[in-house]
Design a protein around this motif. Structure first.
Motif, PDB file in Angstrom:
ATOM      1  N   GLU A 161       0.833  -1.206   0.000  1.00 32.99           N
ATOM      2  CA  GLU A 161       0.000   0.000   0.000  1.00 32.99           C
ATOM      3  C   GLU A 161       0.868   1.256   0.000  1.00 32.99           C
ATOM      4  N   LEU A 162       1.982   1.200   0.738  1.00 32.82           N
ATOM      5  CA  LEU A 162       2.884   2.344   0.788  1.00 32.82           C
ATOM      6  C   LEU A 162       3.542   2.584  -0.570  1.00 32.82           C
ATOM      7  N   VAL A 163       3.958   1.508  -1.247  1.00 35.81           N
ATOM      8  CA  VAL A 163       4.571   1.635  -2.576  1.00 35.81           C
ATOM      9  C   VAL A 163       3.584   2.267  -3.553  1.00 35.81           C
ATOM     10  N   LYS A 164       2.325   1.846  -3.507  1.00 35.81           N
ATOM     11  CA  LYS A 164       1.310   2.429  -4.389  1.00 35.81           C
ATOM     12  C   LYS A 164       1.106   3.911  -4.103  1.00 35.81           C
ATOM     13  N   ASP A 165       1.127   4.265  -2.825  1.00 35.51           N
ATOM     14  CA  ASP A 165       0.969   5.671  -2.457  1.00 35.51           C
ATOM     15  C   ASP A 165       2.148   6.498  -2.978  1.00 35.51           C
ATOM     16  N   LEU A 166       3.363   5.976  -2.849  1.00 36.69           N
ATOM     17  CA  LEU A 166       4.551   6.692  -3.325  1.00 36.69           C
ATOM     18  C   LEU A 166       4.536   6.821  -4.848  1.00 36.69           C
ATOM     19  N   GLU A 167       4.092   5.738  -5.518  1.00 34.59           N
ATOM     20  CA  GLU A 167       4.004   5.778  -6.982  1.00 34.59           C
ATOM     21  C   GLU A 167       3.007   6.845  -7.421  1.00 34.59           C
ATOM     22  N   TRP A 168       1.878   6.931  -6.737  1.00 34.30           N
ATOM     23  CA  TRP A 168       0.863   7.936  -7.058  1.00 34.30           C
ATOM     24  C   TRP A 168       1.416   9.342  -6.845  1.00 34.30           C
ATOM     25  N   ARG A 169       2.152   9.549  -5.759  1.00 36.58           N
ATOM     26  CA  ARG A 169       2.697  10.875  -5.461  1.00 36.58           C
ATOM     27  C   ARG A 169       3.768  11.270  -6.478  1.00 36.58           C
ATOM     28  N   ALA A 170       4.628  10.310  -6.865  1.00 33.05           N
ATOM     29  CA  ALA A 170       5.640  10.606  -7.883  1.00 33.05           C
ATOM     30  C   ALA A 170       4.974  10.958  -9.206  1.00 33.05           C
ATOM     31  N   GLY A 171       3.897  10.211  -9.560  1.00 29.91           N
ATOM     32  CA  GLY A 171       3.180  10.498 -10.796  1.00 29.91           C
ATOM     33  C   GLY A 171       2.485  11.849 -10.772  1.00 29.91           C
ATOM     34  N   ARG A 172       1.963  12.212  -9.616  1.00 30.26           N
ATOM     35  CA  ARG A 172       1.286  13.507  -9.506  1.00 30.26           C
ATOM     36  C   ARG A 172       2.280  14.659  -9.679  1.00 30.26           C
ATOM     37  N   LEU A 173       3.473  14.486  -9.147  1.00 24.21           N
ATOM     38  CA  LEU A 173       4.508  15.518  -9.317  1.00 24.21           C
ATOM     39  C   LEU A 173       5.022  15.546 -10.748  1.00 24.21           C
ATOM     40  N   ASN A 174       5.029  14.366 -11.381  1.00 22.24           N
ATOM     41  CA  ASN A 174       5.593  14.236 -12.726  1.00 22.24           C
ATOM     42  C   ASN A 174       4.487  14.208 -13.777  1.00 22.24           C
ATOM     43  N   TYR A 175       3.506  15.091 -13.658  1.00 27.65           N
ATOM     44  CA  TYR A 175       2.410  15.132 -14.616  1.00 27.65           C
ATOM     45  C   TYR A 175       2.938  15.460 -16.017  1.00 27.65           C
ATOM     46  N   LEU A 176       2.291  14.850 -17.033  1.00 35.43           N
ATOM     47  CA  LEU A 176       2.685  14.993 -18.445  1.00 35.43           C
ATOM     48  C   LEU A 176       4.112  14.527 -18.697  1.00 35.43           C
ATOM     49  N   ASN A 177       4.644  13.668 -17.756  1.00 33.82           N
ATOM     50  CA  ASN A 177       6.007  13.130 -17.885  1.00 33.82           C
ATOM     51  C   ASN A 177       7.039  14.229 -18.137  1.00 33.82           C
ATOM     52  N   ARG A 178       6.892  15.328 -17.425  1.00 34.89           N
ATOM     53  CA  ARG A 178       7.821  16.454 -17.648  1.00 34.89           C
ATOM     54  C   ARG A 178       9.239  16.129 -17.183  1.00 34.89           C
ATOM     55  N   PHE A 179       9.386  15.107 -16.315  1.00 35.88           N
ATOM     56  CA  PHE A 179      10.719  14.668 -15.914  1.00 35.88           C
ATOM     57  C   PHE A 179      10.958  13.279 -16.493  1.00 35.88           C
ATOM     58  N   ASP A 180      11.930  13.155 -17.398  1.00 35.09           N
ATOM     59  CA  ASP A 180      12.283  11.866 -17.992  1.00 35.09           C
ATOM     60  C   ASP A 180      13.389  11.262 -17.141  1.00 35.09           C
ATOM     61  N   TYR A 181      13.010  10.384 -16.230  1.00 37.43           N
ATOM     62  CA  TYR A 181      13.988   9.916 -15.245  1.00 37.43           C
ATOM     63  C   TYR A 181      13.870   8.419 -15.011  1.00 37.43           C
ATOM     64  N   ILE A 182      14.945   7.687 -15.268  1.00 36.80           N
ATOM     65  CA  ILE A 182      15.042   6.265 -14.948  1.00 36.80           C
ATOM     66  C   ILE A 182      16.353   6.066 -14.170  1.00 36.80           C
ATOM     67  N   PRO A 183      16.286   5.604 -12.933  1.00 38.54           N
ATOM     68  CA  PRO A 183      17.508   5.466 -12.133  1.00 38.54           C
ATOM     69  C   PRO A 183      18.439   4.403 -12.692  1.00 38.54           C
ATOM     70  N   GLU A 184      19.728   4.647 -12.619  1.00 42.22           N
ATOM     71  CA  GLU A 184      20.730   3.674 -13.047  1.00 42.22           C
ATOM     72  C   GLU A 184      21.040   2.714 -11.894  1.00 42.22           C
ATOM     73  N   ASP A 185      21.592   1.546 -12.245  1.00 41.19           N
ATOM     74  CA  ASP A 185      21.891   0.536 -11.228  1.00 41.19           C
ATOM     75  C   ASP A 185      22.829   1.075 -10.151  1.00 41.19           C
ATOM     76  N   LYS A 186      23.829   1.857 -10.573  1.00 46.96           N
ATOM     77  CA  LYS A 186      24.799   2.387  -9.614  1.00 46.96           C
ATOM     78  C   LYS A 186      24.115   3.299  -8.602  1.00 46.96           C
ATOM     79  N   GLU A 187      23.205   4.125  -9.102  1.00 47.13           N
ATOM     80  CA  GLU A 187      22.489   5.032  -8.212  1.00 47.13           C
ATOM     81  C   GLU A 187      21.534   4.253  -7.311  1.00 47.13           C
ATOM     82  N   PHE A 188      20.891   3.233  -7.885  1.00 45.04           N
ATOM     83  CA  PHE A 188      19.969   2.422  -7.114  1.00 45.04           C
ATOM     84  C   PHE A 188      20.678   1.718  -5.957  1.00 45.04           C
ATOM     85  N   MET A 189      21.855   1.159  -6.223  1.00 45.11           N
ATOM     86  CA  MET A 189      22.585   0.447  -5.174  1.00 45.11           C
ATOM     87  C   MET A 189      23.003   1.389  -4.048  1.00 45.11           C
ATOM     88  N   LYS A 190      23.241   2.647  -4.383  1.00 44.61           N
ATOM     89  CA  LYS A 190      23.563   3.620  -3.346  1.00 44.61           C
ATOM     90  C   LYS A 190      22.388   3.794  -2.399  1.00 44.61           C
TER      91      LYS A 190
END
Length: 312
Positions: A161-190
């Motif tokens: 439920e928390l993951v869904k809430d965070l996904e919804w909040r990220a999507g609301r901030l990123n309306y119309l996909n104005r931020f093209d962002y995919i994390p890289e493995d190196k950043e993810f591991m950090k």
């Protein structure tokens, strides 16, 4: 367990409040460890709230495990008790949902929107990664298998439920996909490399606080590679906290052993179990530290370290 929030969201410093929220997220992730949750809830409650004659449980410092007393065990299983394990979990998640909501309301539609998208995606990845790789290899004495399985199932539901809430909040901030962002493995591991534990407890915390700036200047970067001042102070705190990454010791291992051993021998620390703390918090030349107490060779930096130790 209630969060110890200090002044969370009282300042307008986005980056300061972001780090506080990240620490709170790590506490949520650690709910997967039943021992960790009960340690935090019952041990801290017994320490701060229970009357002196209350029969509290036992803390095993080496394993950071809290063995529940019979009274605590009964309250844990009592559906009407505020210490019922279902209620403990629900309170923690509800509190964090609210923290995230208030954080977003305070800082959205400012220059921080992109960073906030990254932050919420970080939380989503970290939570799912840590849950997927979680191995419940500890045991809670006195709890049945059914209770443990229900606990893990309930925690999984709340995490999803928390993951869904965070996904919804990220999507609301990123309306119309104005931020093209995919994390890289190196950043993810950090994101998932944090160490969450207590540091070295000091007898005279006030003296350290008074001299902390001088100690920091003497130890960083010569003995400890550059880290923020707050992280440095966390090394010498007995409170549980998140360290974003392992801390790098900048000189030889024998100097690190000398420093820790003499802090203990001179009665500067609350106990003599600090080699374990150091082995979990530090690396040396990028390598994991093991059996530090066995490194008994002399260091050429003893005199310099002695001067620093006197400031503790």
């Amino acid at each position: 367990m209630n969060y110890i929030k200090n002044d969370f969201l009282e300042s307008n410093d986005y980056y300061k409040e972001r780090e506080t929220l990240r620490n709170l997220m790590l506490q949520i992730v650690m709910c997967q460890d039943i021992d960790f949750l009960f340690y935090n809830h019952f041990y801290l409650k017994a320490k701060n709230q229970y009357p002196k004659d209350f029969k509290s449980g036992t803390l095993l410092e080496d394993e950071f495990t809290y063995i529940l007393s019979e009274v605590e065990m009964n309250s844990l299983l009592d559906e009407n008790s505020s210490d019922n394990y279902k209620r403990i979990l629900n309170r923690k998640y509800s509190s964090f949902h609210n923290d995230v909501r208030l954080f977003q309301l305070k800082f959205q539609e400012q220059e921080y929107d992109f960073d906030m998208v990254r932050l919420f995606i970080e939380f989503m990845y970290s939570i799912q990664y840590m849950f997927k790789n979680y191995n419940p290899n500890r045991q809670v004495k006195g709890l049945s298998i059914d209770i443990k399985n229900f606990y893990l199932s309930k925690n999984r539901q709340l995490l999803q439920e928390l993951v869904k809430d965070l996904e919804w909040r990220a999507g609301r901030l990123n309306y119309l996909n104005r931020f093209d962002y995919i994390p890289e493995d190196k950043e993810f591991m950090k994101w998932v490399s944090c160490v969450f534990r207590s540091g070295i407890g000091l007898i005279n915390e006030d003296k350290f606080k008074e001299n902390s700036n001088e100690i920091y200047a003497l130890m960083v970067p010569k003995f400890i590679e550059k880290i923020p001042f707050e992280t440095f102070c966390g090394i010498f705190s007995s409170s549980m906290r998140a360290f974003p990454a392992k801390i790098s010791w900048g000189t030889s291992l024998n100097s690190l052993r000398y420093f820790i051993k003499h802090l203990q021998d001179l009665g500067k620390t609350k106990n003599n179990k600090n080699f374990k703390v150091v082995e979990e918090l530090f690396v040396c030349n990028g390598n994991r530290i093991t059996k530090l107490s066995n490194n008994k060779s002399m260091t050429t930096e003893a005199s310099e370290l002695d001067s620093i130790i006197q400031l503790f």
